[in-house]
Design an enzyme around this catalytic site. Structure first.
Site, mmCIF file in Angstrom:
data_model
loop_
_atom_site.group_PDB
_atom_site.id
_atom_site.type_symbol
_atom_site.label_atom_id
_atom_site.label_comp_id
_atom_site.label_asym_id
_atom_site.label_seq_id
_atom_site.Cartn_x
_atom_site.Cartn_y
_atom_site.Cartn_z
ATOM 1 C CD GLU A 131 -3.053 -0.505 0.019
ATOM 2 O OE1 GLU A 131 -2.732 -0.765 -1.149
ATOM 3 O OE2 GLU A 131 -4.110 0.055 0.307
ATOM 4 C CB THR A 184 -4.615 6.418 -3.276
ATOM 5 O OG1 THR A 184 -5.694 5.569 -3.619
ATOM 6 C CG2 THR A 184 -4.611 6.625 -1.781
HETATM 7 N N1 HSE Z 1 -7.686 5.825 3.711
HETATM 8 C C1 HSE Z 1 -7.139 5.912 2.400
HETATM 9 C C2 HSE Z 1 -7.428 7.283 1.820
HETATM 10 C C3 HSE Z 1 -7.754 4.831 1.558
HETATM 11 O O1 HSE Z 1 -8.568 7.721 1.933
HETATM 12 O O2 HSE Z 1 -6.526 7.910 1.278
HETATM 13 C C4 HSE Z 1 -7.292 4.811 0.145
HETATM 14 O O3 HSE Z 1 -8.026 3.837 -0.548
#
Ligand code: HSE
Length: 312
Positions: A131, A184
């Site tokens: 991630e 992201t």
């Molecule tokens: N919590 C993360 C964000 C999840 O919102 O950036 C990304 O899928």
């Protein structure tokens, strides 16, 4: 001696659940990637093929490769390696945990092939390394529900502390995925790093309310708590039609509506399958005028997390 090959299904996930930025997530039933893993005598990780997405085969630039490497490095006596083939069904950059499904699926399957030397908390930590490559931050709110199933809370990152949250049987989720890509890493760059105390108070009241509502199956409390006063006001500007979709989802009976992970997918939670079908139809109708192709999904929550295909 266990088989040296394993195929697994790794589910899509909704991170944040509105109020729980980086800490809450749930696993979706019926959408996910299939991964095929085979132990090899040569050390190291090989990504042999990726179908359905244009992603790097280089294991140092691929989230599944990075996560699997992290697991192998924690087992210096093993000496062998693994070959991974990935069938992507979750579009990268869609906001429903595409990279998490690959990272978590790789470590879950590899762990099982190696007779389960690690428990789920350790697998979350390995998958988070993937991630970190995908989003620039090692968050666990997608990989934890993918691995544990159901709804999870990251109580703490340091030390890592994951808790399962009760998921009412009737809870369903709807997803509308507008086919625009929102990375992201970009959706995190637009966020402010400090918040006023008044917003913190509102947000942690909602997190507590959502968890309490889920455990007590108080759908009114769940509905009131599905609110995000910190992240959504900024990120929703990146999603065309966000306000219209919210209005349509709530009018059709959704318990709540918000951004799935970092977007561009949006989600709604409902009580029951009929409500999910009605909300999904309403979301589609609301989005038809925007000229952006989209995919819809409505279904129950995945409660078992990643599973071996032969166990199905
Ligand atoms: N919590 C993360 C964000 C999840 O919102 O950036 C990304 O899928």
């Amino acid at each position: 001696m266990k088989s040296k090959q394993l195929s697994v299904f790794s589910p899509a996930t909704i991170a944040n659940l509105s109020c729980g930025f980086d800490v809450l997530g749930l696993a979706l039933d019926g959408i996910g990637d299939t991964m095929h893993l085979e132990l090899t005598t040569e050390p190291g990780v090989v990504i042999s093929s990726i179908q359905g997405a244009d992603l790097p085969l280089d294991p140092d630039r691929n989230v599944a490769g990075i996560a699997a490497t992290a697991l192998l490095e924690a087992l210096p006596d093993y000496g062998g390696g693994v070959r991974i083939a990935i069938e992507k069904r979750i579009a990268p950059g869609s906001g429903i945990g595409s990279s998490a499904a690959s990272s978590a699926g790789a470590v879950w399957a590899l762990n099982r092939l190696l007779d389960e030397p690690f428990g789920l908390p350790e697998l979350v930590a390995f998958a988070m390394k993937g991630e970190a490559l995908a989003s620039g931050a090692a968050h666990a709110d997608n990989v934890a529900p993918a691995l544990y199933g159901g709804i999870t809370l990251v109580r703490s990152y340091d030390p890592l502390d994951i808790a399962r949250v009760h998921c009412p049987e009737s809870l369903h989720a709807c997803i509308l995925h507008p086919q625009i890509e929102l990375k992201t890493s970009d959706a995190r760059k637009v966020l402010r790093t400090s918040i006023p105390l008044s917003k913190g108070i509102r947000q942690w009241g909602n997190v507590g309310g959502l968890i309490t509502g889920l455990f007590t199956e108080d759908f009114g409390l769940i509905s009131r708590s599905l609110e995000d006063c910190i992240i959504e006001p900024i990120r929703s500007l990146l999603i065309p039609g966000f306000g219209q979709m919210r209005e349509a989802a709530l009018a059709a009976g959704a318990l709540g509506f918000g951004i799935s992970g970092s977007g561009p997918s949006v989600f709604a939670l409902t009580r029951g399958a009929d409500a999910a079908a009605a909300v999904s139809t309403a979301l589609g109708k609301a989005y038809d005028g925007f000229g952006i192709p989209y995919d819809l999904h409505a279904g129950p929550i995945n409660r078992r997390g990643i599973y071996a295909v032969e166990d199905n």
